[in-house]
Every structure is written in structure tokens, then in C-alpha cells.
Motif scaffolding. Structure first.
Motif, PDB file in Angstrom:
ATOM      1  N   MET A 147       0.837  -1.211   0.000  1.00  0.00           N
ATOM      2  CA  MET A 147       0.000   0.000   0.000  1.00  0.00           C
ATOM      3  C   MET A 147       0.868   1.255   0.000  1.00  0.00           C
ATOM      4  SD  MET A 147      -3.419  -0.670   2.300  1.00  0.00           S
ATOM      5  CE  MET A 147      -2.587  -1.106   3.836  1.00  0.00           C
ATOM      6  N   VAL A 148       1.944   1.241   0.770  1.00  0.00           N
ATOM      7  CA  VAL A 148       2.860   2.387   0.781  1.00  0.00           C
ATOM      8  C   VAL A 148       3.461   2.590  -0.607  1.00  0.00           C
ATOM      9  CG1 VAL A 148       5.013   3.281   1.728  1.00  0.00           C
ATOM     10  CG2 VAL A 148       3.346   2.200   3.248  1.00  0.00           C
ATOM     11  N   GLU A 149       3.862   1.502  -1.236  1.00  0.00           N
ATOM     12  CA  GLU A 149       4.422   1.579  -2.585  1.00  0.00           C
ATOM     13  C   GLU A 149       3.399   2.147  -3.571  1.00  0.00           C
ATOM     14  OE1 GLU A 149       7.323   1.228  -5.551  1.00  0.00           O
ATOM     15  OE2 GLU A 149       7.517   1.011  -3.375  1.00  0.00           O
ATOM     16  N   ALA A 150       2.114   1.842  -3.328  1.00  0.00           N
ATOM     17  CA  ALA A 150       1.045   2.316  -4.216  1.00  0.00           C
ATOM     18  C   ALA A 150       0.638   3.753  -3.940  1.00  0.00           C
ATOM     19  CB  ALA A 150      -0.169   1.405  -4.088  1.00  0.00           C
ATOM     20  N   GLY A 151       1.133   4.316  -2.831  1.00  0.00           N
ATOM     21  CA  GLY A 151       0.835   5.721  -2.570  1.00  0.00           C
ATOM     22  C   GLY A 151       0.252   6.048  -1.206  1.00  0.00           C
ATOM     23  N   ALA A 152       0.190   5.081  -0.298  1.00  0.00           N
ATOM     24  CA  ALA A 152      -0.334   5.367   1.037  1.00  0.00           C
ATOM     25  C   ALA A 152       0.680   6.191   1.832  1.00  0.00           C
ATOM     26  CB  ALA A 152      -0.646   4.083   1.786  1.00  0.00           C
ATOM     27  N   ASP A 153       0.198   7.262   2.454  1.00  0.00           N
ATOM     28  CA  ASP A 153       1.037   8.083   3.320  1.00  0.00           C
ATOM     29  C   ASP A 153       1.014   7.571   4.755  1.00  0.00           C
ATOM     30  OD1 ASP A 153       1.653  10.374   1.407  1.00  0.00           O
ATOM     31  OD2 ASP A 153      -0.541  10.348   1.353  1.00  0.00           O
ATOM     32  N   VAL A 154      -0.093   6.947   5.127  1.00  0.00           N
ATOM     33  CA  VAL A 154      -0.310   6.401   6.468  1.00  0.00           C
ATOM     34  C   VAL A 154      -0.935   5.026   6.305  1.00  0.00           C
ATOM     35  CG1 VAL A 154      -1.486   6.731   8.696  1.00  0.00           C
ATOM     36  CG2 VAL A 154      -0.777   8.727   7.346  1.00  0.00           C
ATOM     37  N   VAL A 155      -0.569   4.095   7.195  1.00  0.00           N
ATOM     38  CA  VAL A 155      -1.243   2.799   7.242  1.00  0.00           C
ATOM     39  C   VAL A 155      -1.993   2.714   8.563  1.00  0.00           C
ATOM     40  CG1 VAL A 155      -0.969   0.291   7.317  1.00  0.00           C
ATOM     41  CG2 VAL A 155       0.414   1.649   5.734  1.00  0.00           C
ATOM     42  N   ASP A 156      -3.303   2.507   8.466  1.00  0.00           N
ATOM     43  CA  ASP A 156      -4.178   2.454   9.637  1.00  0.00           C
ATOM     44  C   ASP A 156      -4.379   0.994  10.023  1.00  0.00           C
ATOM     45  OD1 ASP A 156      -5.838   3.818  11.535  1.00  0.00           O
ATOM     46  OD2 ASP A 156      -7.599   3.123  10.443  1.00  0.00           O
ATOM     47  N   VAL A 157      -3.807   0.595  11.155  1.00  0.00           N
ATOM     48  CA  VAL A 157      -3.789  -0.808  11.570  1.00  0.00           C
ATOM     49  C   VAL A 157      -4.842  -1.037  12.646  1.00  0.00           C
ATOM     50  CG1 VAL A 157      -2.392  -2.670  12.537  1.00  0.00           C
ATOM     51  CG2 VAL A 157      -1.327  -0.955  11.045  1.00  0.00           C
ATOM     52  N   GLY A 158      -5.776  -1.950  12.383  1.00  0.00           N
ATOM     53  CA  GLY A 158      -6.840  -2.230  13.337  1.00  0.00           C
ATOM     54  C   GLY A 158      -6.989  -3.703  13.624  1.00  0.00           C
ATOM     55  N   GLY A 159      -7.322  -4.026  14.877  1.00  0.00           N
ATOM     56  CA  GLY A 159      -7.488  -5.417  15.285  1.00  0.00           C
ATOM     57  C   GLY A 159      -8.869  -5.737  15.799  1.00  0.00           C
ATOM     58  N   GLU A 160      -9.836  -4.825  15.579  1.00  0.00           N
ATOM     59  CA  GLU A 160     -11.212  -5.065  16.007  1.00  0.00           C
ATOM     60  C   GLU A 160     -12.156  -4.489  14.962  1.00  0.00           C
ATOM     61  OE1 GLU A 160     -14.179  -4.317  19.843  1.00  0.00           O
ATOM     62  OE2 GLU A 160     -12.366  -3.096  19.627  1.00  0.00           O
ATOM     63  N   SER A 161     -13.061  -5.307  14.464  1.00  0.00           N
ATOM     64  CA  SER A 161     -14.025  -4.826  13.487  1.00  0.00           C
ATOM     65  C   SER A 161     -15.006  -3.876  14.156  1.00  0.00           C
ATOM     66  CB  SER A 161     -14.800  -5.995  12.874  1.00  0.00           C
ATOM     67  OG  SER A 161     -15.799  -5.515  11.997  1.00  0.00           O
ATOM     68  N   THR A 162     -15.325  -2.800  13.458  1.00  0.00           N
ATOM     69  CA  THR A 162     -16.285  -1.825  13.980  1.00  0.00           C
ATOM     70  C   THR A 162     -17.560  -1.788  13.146  1.00  0.00           C
ATOM     71  OG1 THR A 162     -15.157  -0.089  12.718  1.00  0.00           O
ATOM     72  CG2 THR A 162     -14.509  -0.370  15.020  1.00  0.00           C
ATOM     73  N   ARG A 163     -17.749  -2.784  12.281  1.00  0.00           N
ATOM     74  CA  ARG A 163     -18.976  -2.833  11.471  1.00  0.00           C
ATOM     75  C   ARG A 163     -20.183  -3.053  12.381  1.00  0.00           C
ATOM     76  NH1 ARG A 163     -20.758  -7.963  11.439  1.00  0.00           N
ATOM     77  NH2 ARG A 163     -19.239  -9.593  11.908  1.00  0.00           N
ATOM     78  N   PRO A 164     -21.366  -2.616  11.951  1.00  0.00           N
ATOM     79  CA  PRO A 164     -22.573  -2.879  12.746  1.00  0.00           C
ATOM     80  C   PRO A 164     -22.746  -4.373  12.998  1.00  0.00           C
ATOM     81  CG  PRO A 164     -23.041  -1.280  11.036  1.00  0.00           C
ATOM     82  CD  PRO A 164     -21.652  -1.799  10.756  1.00  0.00           C
ATOM     83  N   GLY A 165     -22.983  -4.726  14.262  1.00  0.00           N
ATOM     84  CA  GLY A 165     -23.202  -6.115  14.634  1.00  0.00           C
ATOM     85  C   GLY A 165     -21.952  -6.908  14.960  1.00  0.00           C
ATOM     86  N   ALA A 166     -20.782  -6.309  14.833  1.00  0.00           N
ATOM     87  CA  ALA A 166     -19.539  -7.029  15.117  1.00  0.00           C
ATOM     88  C   ALA A 166     -19.407  -7.323  16.605  1.00  0.00           C
ATOM     89  CB  ALA A 166     -18.341  -6.214  14.635  1.00  0.00           C
ATOM     90  N   ASP A 167     -18.798  -8.451  16.911  1.00  0.00           N
ATOM     91  CA  ASP A 167     -18.550  -8.809  18.310  1.00  0.00           C
ATOM     92  C   ASP A 167     -17.374  -8.006  18.844  1.00  0.00           C
ATOM     93  OD1 ASP A 167     -20.567 -10.746  18.370  1.00  0.00           O
ATOM     94  OD2 ASP A 167     -19.226 -12.283  17.557  1.00  0.00           O
ATOM     95  N   PRO A 168     -17.443  -7.551  20.097  1.00  0.00           N
ATOM     96  CA  PRO A 168     -16.316  -6.818  20.681  1.00  0.00           C
ATOM     97  C   PRO A 168     -15.097  -7.719  20.865  1.00  0.00           C
ATOM     98  CG  PRO A 168     -17.981  -7.272  22.344  1.00  0.00           C
ATOM     99  CD  PRO A 168     -18.583  -7.673  21.027  1.00  0.00           C
ATOM    100  N   VAL A 169     -13.931  -7.108  20.883  1.00  0.00           N
ATOM    101  CA  VAL A 169     -12.671  -7.825  21.045  1.00  0.00           C
ATOM    102  C   VAL A 169     -11.965  -7.289  22.287  1.00  0.00           C
ATOM    103  CG1 VAL A 169     -10.388  -8.277  20.036  1.00  0.00           C
ATOM    104  CG2 VAL A 169     -12.430  -8.264  18.580  1.00  0.00           C
ATOM    105  N   ALA A 170     -11.477  -8.173  23.132  1.00  0.00           N
ATOM    106  CA  ALA A 170     -10.767  -7.760  24.339  1.00  0.00           C
ATOM    107  C   ALA A 170      -9.461  -7.077  23.961  1.00  0.00           C
ATOM    108  CB  ALA A 170     -10.485  -8.955  25.231  1.00  0.00           C
ATOM    109  N   PRO A 171      -9.037  -6.057  24.716  1.00  0.00           N
ATOM    110  CA  PRO A 171      -7.789  -5.369  24.395  1.00  0.00           C
ATOM    111  C   PRO A 171      -6.587  -6.297  24.265  1.00  0.00           C
ATOM    112  CG  PRO A 171      -9.012  -4.113  26.012  1.00  0.00           C
ATOM    113  CD  PRO A 171      -9.752  -5.401  25.845  1.00  0.00           C
ATOM    114  N   ALA A 172      -6.509  -7.328  25.096  1.00  0.00           N
ATOM    115  CA  ALA A 172      -5.364  -8.244  25.023  1.00  0.00           C
ATOM    116  C   ALA A 172      -5.311  -8.941  23.665  1.00  0.00           C
ATOM    117  CB  ALA A 172      -5.432  -9.260  26.154  1.00  0.00           C
ATOM    118  N   GLU A 173      -6.471  -9.388  23.164  1.00  0.00           N
ATOM    119  CA  GLU A 173      -6.516 -10.046  21.861  1.00  0.00           C
ATOM    120  C   GLU A 173      -6.239  -9.041  20.744  1.00  0.00           C
ATOM    121  OE1 GLU A 173      -7.048 -12.537  18.594  1.00  0.00           O
ATOM    122  OE2 GLU A 173      -6.478 -12.916  20.681  1.00  0.00           O
ATOM    123  N   GLU A 174      -6.793  -7.855  20.877  1.00  0.00           N
ATOM    124  CA  GLU A 174      -6.533  -6.804  19.894  1.00  0.00           C
ATOM    125  C   GLU A 174      -5.039  -6.531  19.786  1.00  0.00           C
ATOM    126  OE1 GLU A 174      -8.432  -2.402  19.028  1.00  0.00           O
ATOM    127  OE2 GLU A 174      -7.817  -2.887  21.077  1.00  0.00           O
TER     128      GLU A 174
END
Length: 303
Positions: free
Chosen positions: A60-87
Motif C-alpha cells: 500500500m505504501v508503494e502504491a501511494g499510502a502516506d499512512v497505514v491504519d492498523v486495526g485489530g477489532e471490526s467496527t462494522r454494525p453487529g460485530a462482536d467486541p474484542v478484548a484489548p489483550a486479543e486486539e
């Protein structure tokens, strides 16, 4: 920090905001999405494992990304929460590896413990979609680290957000609620030049509310903070495309061309950055936008 003079990247994008974390100034930035989750709405499980995740981020950086946003928990409607340790298990090694490659990393998390650990691993920005659920601990973490903080508008959590998409004037109410949370950040010691606003497209929004927010983007850019537009592949795009095609729905990966159009329009209206899955398409769209606006600026000065 300066105010918000116009420039070829967009009508009102503040030049000075680009200096965050050694980021380029004078144009709308591209934030590439790296979901390290099995259940994200469009690419869950696609980048499982540290090596695959790092490889995709560097591409993505090679393709032109200035920032990479790294996430370990889905925030879509209806998603199950994830404990911070697992995240943290999902994201910290990837963040550390990317930071070692010199990548500017944003930590996409609602948990203060994860934000603190991610900053320790090399993340330079915190992207928090908790909205009205912003915690005092998160404010303390970001104030102490003095990192840019993305303040997203949201109501409720993944289980309740859809039921809270009720507004008389969505643009004015989102603006007011962002300002309310901004005051909490300022009172907690976060410097104003570290606050980035995100209207929270798709978070407690429904029907045409997302489109109205995009149409009213000037109401947010005029507040003097950089504005992030995170529309990529979201449901409201799929609904509009399905309506145009006369189909039931359009799958998330088929929404990238429309996302690139939104990115170009957001840049023209002064967005600081756009958050996207398909970096290459958006980077091209923004390059074309810059060329168009630069030519327009030349014509305007000659007339």
C-alpha cells in the motif's frame, strides 16, 4: 499552525496539518486500511499472519499510502467486541515491524490500553471510533504521548449504532457533537493542533445521512482542524450503486471505483486525508484532482 488557505490539493485543506509525523504537506493524504480481523465487512481475514500483513501494508505504501491504519477489532454494525489483550496480540508486532520500515502508522482502536501499547510499538497517530463513548483514559494517553488523535463522530457501539441514526439536521448535529467531544480533549490536555475530525460515515448514520455529511463537509473543514473522510466500501456506497444498477446490493470490493470518486471530491473540498482499501485507485484519483485544480488556479490568476 496556520489557518486554512486554499491550495492545489483542495479548496480548504490546511497546509500546516500535513507536518504531522513527517507527513507531506500541501495535498490530501491517503490512509491505507490494514484490517487484522477475521470479521471486517469487506476484507476480514485477508491479511492473516504478521508476514502477510506487513507485506500488504508495504505494498500500500508503494502504491501511494502516506499512512497505514492498523486495526485489530471490526467496527462494522453487529460485530462482536474484542478484548484489548486479543486486539494487541493481533496488531502490536505488525505495528512494530512497519514502524521499523519507516511507515507512518495509525492505530485504529477504541481501547486506551491498546492505544498506549501501539504508541510504544511505534504508532504515531491514534484513530478512535468510539465517538460519544470517548473515555477519559484515552484522552490521558493521547495527551501524555502528544500524538495526533482522530476524533470520530459515532453514537452507540456496533450493536446499537444503527438504532441511533436519528437526526433532525445530521450535519449540524454531527458538528455539534464533535465540538462537544473536542472540548473534552482540550480540557484533558490534548493540544488543538493534534485533533483531527472524522464525521463518522456509516457510524450511526443511515439512509441519505452519509451523503448529506459529505455534501456538508465545508461545515467541518471550517472548524480549523484537519478532516479525515473514511468512506471506503461502506454500505451507503453499495446502496447508491445498487439503486443505479437496479440490483439488490453491490459487493464491497466492487465499490472501490466509487470510493475513489468520493476521495477526489473530498480532496477538492479540503479533506486532510481519505481512508481507503484500494490505495492505488485513490492515489490516482487524487493526482488527477491536483492537476485539475492546479490548472484551475492558473486560469483564475490569469483572469
Amino acid at each position: 499552525m496556520t489557518g486554512a488557505p486554499s491550495h492545489p490539493a483542495g479548496r480548504g485543506a490546511p497546509r500546516g496539518w500535513g507536518t504531522y509525523a513527517q507527513l507531506p504537506a500541501g495535498r490530501t493524504l491517503v490512509m491505507g486500511i490494514l484490517n487484522l480481523t477475521p470479521d471486517s465487512f469487506s476484507d476480514g481475514g485477508a491479511h492473516a499472519g504478521v508476514e502477510a500483513a506487513v507485506s500488504h501494508a508495504l505494498a500500500m505504501v508503494e502504491a501511494g499510502a502516506d499512512v497505514v491504519d492498523v486495526g485489530g477489532e471490526s467496527t462494522r454494525p453487529g460485530a462482536d467486541p474484542v478484548a484489548p489483550a486479543e486486539e494487541q496480540r493481533r496488531v502490536l508486532e505488525v505495528i512494530e515491524r512497519l514502524a521499523g520500515h519507516g511507515v507512518v502508522v495509525s492505530a485504529d482502536t477504541k481501547h486506551a490500553q491498546t492505544a498506549r501499547a501501539a504508541i510504544g510499538a511505534g504508532a504515531q497517530i491514534v484513530n478512535d471510533v468510539s465517538g460519544l463513548g470517548l473515555t477519559e483514559e484515552m484522552i490521558e494517553v493521547c495527551a501524555a504521548a502528544d500524538v495526533p488523535y482522530i476524533l470520530t463522530h459515532a453514537r452507540g457501539d456496533s450493536a446499537t449504532m444503527d438504532s441511533r441514526a436519528r437526526y433532525d439536521d445530521v450535519v449540524e448535529e454531527v458538528r455539534a457533537e464533535l465540538l462537544q467531544q473536542r472540548e473534552r480533549l482540550l480540557a484533558g490536555g490534548v493540544r488543538p493542533e493534534r485533533i483531527i475530525l472524522d464525521p463518522g460515515l456509516g457510524f450511526a448514520k443511515g439512509g441519505d445521512q452519509d451523503w448529506r455529511l459529505l455534501a456538508g463537509l465545508d461545515r467541518l473543514t471550517s472548524l480549523g482542524h484537519p478532516v479525515l473522510v473514511a468512506a471506503s466500501r461502506k454500505r451507503f456506497i453499495g446502496t447508491a450503486l445498487a439503486r443505479a444498477r437496479g440490483t439488490e446490493q453491490v459487493p464491497a470490493p466492487e465499490r472501490d471505483a466509487a470510493t475513489a470518486v468520493i476521495s477526489a471530491l473530498a480532496a477538492e473540498r479540503g479533506a486532510w486525508a481519505v481512508r481507503v482499501h484500494d490505495v492505488a485507485a485513490t492515489a490516482d484519483a487524487l493526482a488527477v484532482t491536483r492537476s485539475w485544480l492546479a490548472a484551475q488556479s492558473t486560469i483564475d490568476h490569469q483572469s
